[in-house]
Motif scaffolding. Sequence first.
Motif, short mmCIF file in Angstrom:
data_model
loop_
_atom_site.label_atom_id
_atom_site.label_comp_id
_atom_site.label_asym_id
_atom_site.label_seq_id
_atom_site.Cartn_x
_atom_site.Cartn_y
_atom_site.Cartn_z
N UNK A 79 -26.59 12.62 -14.23
CA UNK A 79 -27.08 11.72 -15.36
C UNK A 79 -26.42 12.19 -16.64
N UNK A 80 -26.44 13.64 -17.05
CA UNK A 80 -25.89 13.81 -18.11
C UNK A 80 -24.27 13.54 -18.16
N UNK A 81 -23.41 13.62 -17.21
CA UNK A 81 -22.20 13.12 -17.15
C UNK A 81 -22.28 11.77 -17.21
N UNK A 92 -13.67 15.22 -27.73
CA UNK A 92 -14.83 15.77 -27.22
C UNK A 92 -14.75 16.58 -25.87
N UNK A 93 -15.18 17.63 -25.66
CA UNK A 93 -15.31 18.12 -24.26
C UNK A 93 -16.65 18.67 -23.85
N UNK A 94 -17.07 18.42 -22.89
CA UNK A 94 -18.43 18.85 -22.14
C UNK A 94 -18.22 19.94 -21.25
N UNK A 95 -18.76 21.17 -21.55
CA UNK A 95 -18.85 22.15 -20.37
C UNK A 95 -20.33 22.42 -20.07
N UNK A 96 -20.70 22.18 -18.74
CA UNK A 96 -21.91 22.23 -18.36
C UNK A 96 -21.94 23.28 -17.38
N UNK A 97 -22.93 24.45 -17.49
CA UNK A 97 -23.02 25.54 -16.52
C UNK A 97 -24.26 25.68 -16.14
N UNK A 98 -24.38 25.84 -14.97
CA UNK A 98 -25.78 25.74 -14.28
C UNK A 98 -25.85 27.10 -13.39
N UNK A 99 -27.13 27.72 -13.40
CA UNK A 99 -27.39 29.13 -12.70
C UNK A 99 -28.19 28.60 -11.70
N UNK A 100 -27.75 29.11 -10.29
CA UNK A 100 -28.45 28.55 -9.20
C UNK A 100 -28.40 29.60 -8.39
N UNK A 101 -29.47 30.06 -7.89
CA UNK A 101 -29.52 31.04 -6.67
C UNK A 101 -29.51 30.72 -5.42
N UNK A 102 -29.79 29.50 -5.17
CA UNK A 102 -29.64 28.88 -3.76
C UNK A 102 -28.94 27.54 -3.52
N UNK A 134 -20.45 27.40 -1.07
CA UNK A 134 -20.65 27.82 -2.74
C UNK A 134 -20.99 28.99 -3.05
N UNK A 135 -20.34 29.99 -3.35
CA UNK A 135 -20.61 31.37 -3.62
C UNK A 135 -19.91 31.57 -5.13
N UNK A 136 -20.43 32.86 -5.73
CA UNK A 136 -19.68 33.23 -6.90
C UNK A 136 -19.84 32.07 -7.95
N UNK A 137 -18.74 31.72 -8.57
CA UNK A 137 -18.68 30.78 -9.58
C UNK A 137 -17.86 29.46 -8.83
N UNK A 138 -18.66 28.25 -8.98
CA UNK A 138 -17.95 27.12 -8.46
C UNK A 138 -17.32 26.36 -9.92
N UNK A 139 -16.19 26.35 -10.07
CA UNK A 139 -15.69 25.57 -11.31
C UNK A 139 -15.04 24.29 -10.81
N UNK A 140 -15.20 23.28 -11.46
CA UNK A 140 -15.13 21.86 -11.11
C UNK A 140 -14.61 21.25 -12.33
N UNK A 141 -13.25 20.83 -12.45
CA UNK A 141 -12.59 19.95 -13.68
C UNK A 141 -12.91 18.58 -13.12
N UNK A 142 -13.90 17.84 -13.49
CA UNK A 142 -14.23 16.54 -12.94
C UNK A 142 -13.64 15.35 -13.61
N UNK A 143 -13.16 15.52 -15.03
CA UNK A 143 -12.17 14.63 -15.55
C UNK A 143 -11.67 15.26 -16.61
N UNK A 144 -11.23 14.59 -17.60
CA UNK A 144 -10.34 15.24 -18.53
C UNK A 144 -11.11 15.69 -19.56
N UNK A 145 -12.28 15.50 -19.68
CA UNK A 145 -13.51 15.82 -20.99
C UNK A 145 -14.74 16.67 -20.27
N UNK A 146 -14.59 16.80 -19.11
CA UNK A 146 -15.74 17.40 -18.38
C UNK A 146 -15.54 18.33 -17.47
N UNK A 147 -16.16 19.63 -17.70
CA UNK A 147 -16.15 20.83 -16.64
C UNK A 147 -17.24 21.13 -16.36
N UNK A 148 -17.59 21.24 -14.92
CA UNK A 148 -18.82 21.86 -14.53
C UNK A 148 -18.76 23.27 -13.85
N UNK A 149 -19.51 24.23 -14.01
CA UNK A 149 -19.51 25.72 -13.71
C UNK A 149 -20.87 25.69 -12.90
#
Length: 242
Positions: A79-81, A92-102, A134-149
């Motif tokens: 929804x944020x994206x 503009x550049x959005x970096x979204x970093x989420x911490x998820x145990x499971x 998915x383990x460690x860090x999952x890094x996804x460049x989803x478009x030219x202005x959006x990165x999800x970790x």
Amino acid sequence: MAEHDLLNTAAPSGQTLEWHEGDMPYSREFGDHFYCRTDGRRECDHVFLGGNGLPARWCRPSLFTIGELGFGTGLNFCETWRQWRATRVPGGMLRFVSFERYPMSNTEIDRALSRWPEIDAERAALTGQWPADPTGEVNLALDEQTVLTVVCGPALENLRLSDLVFDAWYLDGFAPSRNPDMWSDELMGEVFGHTAQGGSFATYAAAGFVRRNLSTAGFAVERRKGFAGKREMLCGLKAVAP
């Protein structure tokens, strides 16, 4: 047999999921749903975007970094994206970093998000790149202005190791009564320490110990009207040093 009793699945993460109302995941370990049963997408807009002054604050030609505790189904990110893509400005550049145990599997994420046609494009893009394990860090460049970790593992441990500073926080762990570790004074202190001056947080939770922990950490905490009949939610700011 009721629909919510039809299928239980052991997620790759180790959580056992029940599927209520067809596509609403419920964690048996935490005894809680992953999002508001009324409308999780609209709750995201009210609590996390609205509580952090978004999208207005990111309408500038620079990097905006959002931190999240609890990626879950990826609903808040999608929804944020969606809103970011509708309002962002050149540069503009959005970096979204989420911490998820499971972390959930892409199949589970896809199923959980399928109830919202408004985010079909974001759901397809996310699950199309989501790794099988998915383990460690999952890094996804989803478009030219959006990165999800997505940082997989215990939030407190991983946030302590991070050198990132965030402009806004989504605090979206399971309910404080179900998962108090996600709202502890130690973790709220780390959240504050990784927040930029003038940065913010928002959460659906309004439990007294959560409010006290956020205030003790250093945030100026504000109570606001919650979503869909919930009496209160919390948001707040980290003051700019004089």
